[in-house]
Design a protein around this motif. Structure first.
Motif, PDB file in Angstrom:
ATOM      1  N   MET A  82       0.617  -1.173   0.417  1.00 41.37           N
ATOM      2  CA  MET A  82      -0.011   0.263  -0.061  1.00 41.37           C
ATOM      3  C   MET A  82       1.223   1.178   0.333  1.00 41.37           C
ATOM      4  O   MET A  82       1.886   1.386   0.977  1.00 41.37           O
ATOM      5  CB  MET A  82      -0.867  -0.358   1.506  1.00 41.37           C
ATOM      6  N   ILE A  83       0.587   2.261  -0.920  1.00 45.37           N
ATOM      7  CA  ILE A  83       1.362   3.699  -1.480  1.00 45.37           C
ATOM      8  C   ILE A  83       1.052   4.559  -0.469  1.00 45.37           C
ATOM      9  O   ILE A  83      -0.215   4.694  -0.239  1.00 45.37           O
ATOM     10  CB  ILE A  83       1.923   3.568  -2.741  1.00 45.37           C
ATOM     11  N   ILE A  84       1.427   4.974   0.126  1.00 44.67           N
ATOM     12  CA  ILE A  84       1.113   5.832   1.292  1.00 44.67           C
ATOM     13  C   ILE A  84       1.948   7.280   1.342  1.00 44.67           C
ATOM     14  O   ILE A  84       3.399   7.273   1.560  1.00 44.67           O
ATOM     15  CB  ILE A  84       0.898   6.004   3.282  1.00 44.67           C
ATOM     16  N   PRO A  85       1.562   8.961   0.890  1.00 47.38           N
ATOM     17  CA  PRO A  85       2.728   9.672   1.434  1.00 47.38           C
ATOM     18  C   PRO A  85       3.169  10.379   2.509  1.00 47.38           C
ATOM     19  O   PRO A  85       1.932   9.671   3.632  1.00 47.38           O
ATOM     20  CB  PRO A  85       1.152  10.955   0.743  1.00 47.38           C
ATOM     21  N   ASP A  86       4.610  10.545   2.755  1.00 45.82           N
ATOM     22  CA  ASP A  86       5.373  11.047   4.207  1.00 45.82           C
ATOM     23  C   ASP A  86       4.132  12.320   4.959  1.00 45.82           C
ATOM     24  O   ASP A  86       4.251  12.284   5.409  1.00 45.82           O
ATOM     25  CB  ASP A  86       6.880  11.271   3.436  1.00 45.82           C
ATOM     26  N   SER A  87       3.424  12.932   3.937  1.00 44.40           N
ATOM     27  CA  SER A  87       2.228  13.842   4.865  1.00 44.40           C
ATOM     28  C   SER A  87       0.642  13.046   5.337  1.00 44.40           C
ATOM     29  O   SER A  87       0.338  14.365   5.907  1.00 44.40           O
ATOM     30  CB  SER A  87       1.986  14.688   3.895  1.00 44.40           C
TER      31      SER A  87
END
Ligand SMILES: *Cc1c(COP(=O)(O)O)cnc(C)c1O
Length: 507
Positions: A172-177
Motif C-alpha cells: 500500500m502506497i502512502i505519502p509521507d504527509s
C-alpha cells in the motif's frame, strides 16, 4: 487580553471522600428480604465474595460540586475557538442534537420488524443518496464507527478486490504527509506500507511514485487537499499511474470541509472513500462519544461492502434490508453503525442544502487563508512548501525560525496559548514540517474570533523573543502547569485514581 482558563484545583473524588458522608439513602431492607438475601449470599464461596468496594463517601452536594467544577475545567468548542488542524473542531448546531435525541430516534431497536421502522430505513436510504451525490461514489456502508475504522474496512475491501482477481497484492502506497491512521489501518489489514515522498510543492512526487509502482501494489491512500491543506493538482496523473497496474485509490475523506459542493473524490478518480461524520457533518467529537466513518465505493467494489444495505422496493413503496451479500468482507460493526450520528448528518445536510454546503467550503477556505496571510508576516514563523499558493480548509506553518533564534519550540508556544484561553493547534504533524503548527479555523469562527487567536499568538511570539524562559515553562493559568510529557503518557500516571485505588487496596 482576557484570561479564560480553568481555575479550580479539584482533587480526585477519592481524595474528597469523608468517612460516613452520604447522599441519597435507600429504604432499609425488610427483615424477611434481608434474611433470604443473606441465605443466598452464604451460597457464594468466601473467597469470591466482594466486601469492601472502596467507594468514595460524599454528600450529594459534594458530588454535584465536584462534577460541576470538573465540567468547568473542560475546554470545548462551546468554550472558545479550537483551531486543531486535521480535526475540524467546528461548531455543531444544537438543533441537530435535539433531533437525534427525540424519542423517535432513541426508542427504536435495530431488530424491530422492518415495517415498524420504515422511517429510519428511509432516513438511511436518503442519507446514502445524499452522500453519493456529494462524493461521486456509488454505494455507502454506515458501519464504521470512526475514520480509522472506515480506513480499515476500505483496506479489507482493497485486499478482497485483488483476491477476487486471484492475486495477493501486499503493498500500500502512502505519502509521507499522511495522517498516522493511514499506515496503521493498512498494516492492520495485512499490507506493507511503501512511503512516497512529497516534493518541494508539498504534493506527491509523481516521478517518485511512478518508479515505485509495480504489480505488487494494491493501492494508494491519499487525502486531497493533503494534510498541508494543499490541493494535489497532479491527481489525474496519480490516478492514471495507480489504475495503470489495476491498483485502487483510497480517499481519506476525514476533512471534507473544503470540498463540499465543489469537487468530488469520485470525479477525481478515487475508488473508495471514508467520511468523518463527526468532523464534517455535525457531531461534536474529541470526548470519546460516538462517531461515524462511513465508506463509499465505486460500482465494481459494491459487492464487498458489509451487510446489510438498505434497499428500496419501488413497487411496494417499502424499504428493506439486504443481508444477502455473499462476496462481502463481512461485518465490522453491528447493524448500521452509530445511528444517532447518521440522524445528525441527515439533519445537517437537509438544513444546509447544496448552497449552504458550498458556503461551508468557501468560508472554511477563506478563514484559513485569511489567518495564514496574517501569520506569515510574524517573526518566528515561516510557511513551508509553495508559500504563495492558497491553502484549503487548513494550513501548516513552521516555528523553526523561532526555535533557532530563541530555543522556544512549537510545543512551548502551544502551551502558552492555553494561558490566553485558546485551545492549541495541532503540533508536530505532518511529520515533514519541522516545529509544525497545523491550524484549521473552520467556517464557524467569526473574523473577530480569528483575529483574537491571531493576537494571542502574536503576543506569545513576541514574549518568546523577550523572555524565552517564560514561554518554555508555560502554562501558568491552568489548573495543572507544565507536565513531563513522557511521564504524563505513562498509563499509571495518566490514571491517578488507579494509583489511589492500589494504595487503598494495599492498606
Ligand atoms: C481524524 C482523521 C482521521 C481519523 O479519524 P478518526 O475518526 O479519529 O479515526 C484520519 N485521517 C485524517 C486526515 C484525519 O484528520
Amino acid at each position: 487580553m482576557k484570561f479564560r482558563q480553568a481555575r479550580f484545583e479539584e482533587p480526585l473524588i477519592f481524595e474528597l471522600s469523608r468517612s460516613g458522608a452520604h447522599g441519597f439513602e435507600f429504604p432499609r431492607l425488610e427483615p424477611e428480604l434481608k434474611r433470604s438475601l443473606e441465605e443466598a449470599l452464604n451460597e457464594i464461596p468466601e473467597e469470591l465474595r466482594r466486601r469492601d468496594l472502596n467507594l468514595p463517601e460524599l454528600s450529594e452536594l459534594d458530588v454535584v460540586r465536584h462534577f460541576t467544577r470538573l465540567s468547568e475545567m473542560n475546554y470545548s468548542i462551546t468554550t472558545g475557538m479550537y483551531p486543531l488542524g486535521s480535526c475540524t473542531m467546528k461548531y455543531n448546531p444544537i438543533l441537530n442534537e435535539e433531533i437525534a435525541s427525540s424519542s423517535k430516534v432513541l426508542q427504536v431497536h435495530p431488530l424491530q420488524p422492518e415495517e415498524t421502522v420504515q422511517g429510519c430505513l428511509k432516513l438511511l436510504y436518503d442519507l446514502e443518496q445524499l452522500l453519493k451525490r456529494l462524493t461521486g461514489m456509488d454505494r455507502f456502508s454506515f458501519q464504521p464507527s470512526a475514520g480509522a475504522h472506515g480506513e480499515f474496512l476500505g483496506c479489507l475491501i482493497i485486499r478482497e478486490y485483488h483476491r477476487s482477481k486471484g492475486r495477493d497484492r501486499r503493498i500500500m502506497i502512502i505519502p509521507d504527509s499522511a495522517h498516522g491512521t493511514n499506515p496503521a489501518s493498512a498494516t492492520m489489514a495485512g499490507f506493507e506500507v511503501r512511503v512516497v515522498k512529497s516534493n518541494e510543492y508539498g504534493c506527491v512526487d509523481v516521478d517518485e511514485l511512478e518508479k515505485m509502482v509495480d504489480e505488487d501494489v494494491a493501492g494508494i491512500m491519499l487525502t486531497n487537499p493533503n494534510t498541508l491543506g494543499i490541493f494535489e493538482k497532479d491527481i489525474e496523473k496519480i490516478v492514471e499511474i495507480i489504475h495503470g497496474v489495476d491498483g485502487l485509490l483510497y480517499y481519506d475523506g476525514a476533512n471534507l470541509n473544503a470540498l463540499l459542493g465543489k469537487v468530488r473524490p469520485g470525479d477525481m478518480g478515487f475508488d473508495i472513500i471514508h467520511l468523518n461524520l463527526h468532523k464534517t457533518f455535525s457531531t461534536p467529537h474529541g470526548g470519546g462519544g460516538p462517531g461515524s466513518g462511513p465508506i463509499g465505493v465505486v460500482k465494481r467494489l459494491v459487492d464487498f461492502l458489509p451487510p446489510p444495505l438498505v434497499e428500496y422496493d419501488e413497487e411496494n413503496d417499502r424499504y428493506y434490508l439486504d443481508y444477502d451479500r455473499p462476496k462481502s468482507v463481512g461485518r465490522i460493526k453491528m447493524f448500521h453503525g452509530n445511528f444517532s450520528v447518521l440522524v445528525k448528518t441527515y439533519a445537517y445536510l437537509l438544513r444546509m442544502g447544496g448552497d449552504g454546503l458550498k458556503k461551508v467550503a468557501e468560508t472554511s477556505v477563506l478563514a484559513s487563508n485569511y489567518l495564514l496571510r496574517k501569520l506569515e508576516k510574524l517573526r518566528g514563523i515561516n510557511v513551508p512548501f509553495d508559500p504563495k499558493r492558497p491553502r484549503k480548509h487548513e494550513f501548516v506553518v513552521s516555528l523553526q525560525p523561532l526555535y533557532k533564534e530563541t530555543g522556544v519550540r512549537a510545543v512551548d508556544v502551544a502551551k502558552r496559548l492555553l494561558d490566553y484561553g485558546y485551545h492549541a493547534p495541532t503540533i508536530y504533524f505532518p511529520l515533514i514540517v519541522d516545529e509544525a503548527f497545523m491550524i484549521e479555523p473552520t467556517e464557524t469562527e467569526s473574523k473577530r474570533e480569528i483575529d483574537g487567536f491571531y493576537e494571542a499568538l502574536k503576543n506569545v511570539l513576541n514574549e518568546a523573543y523577550r523572555d524565552p524562559e517564560k514561554v518554555k515553562n508555560a502554562p501558568y493559568n491552568t489548573a495543572i502547569g507544565r507536565v513531563d510529557e513522557v511521564r504524563a503518557s505513562h498509563p499509571r500516571t495518566m490514571i491517578p485514581s488507579w494509583r489511589i485505588y492500589r494504595r487503598r487496596m494495599k492498606s
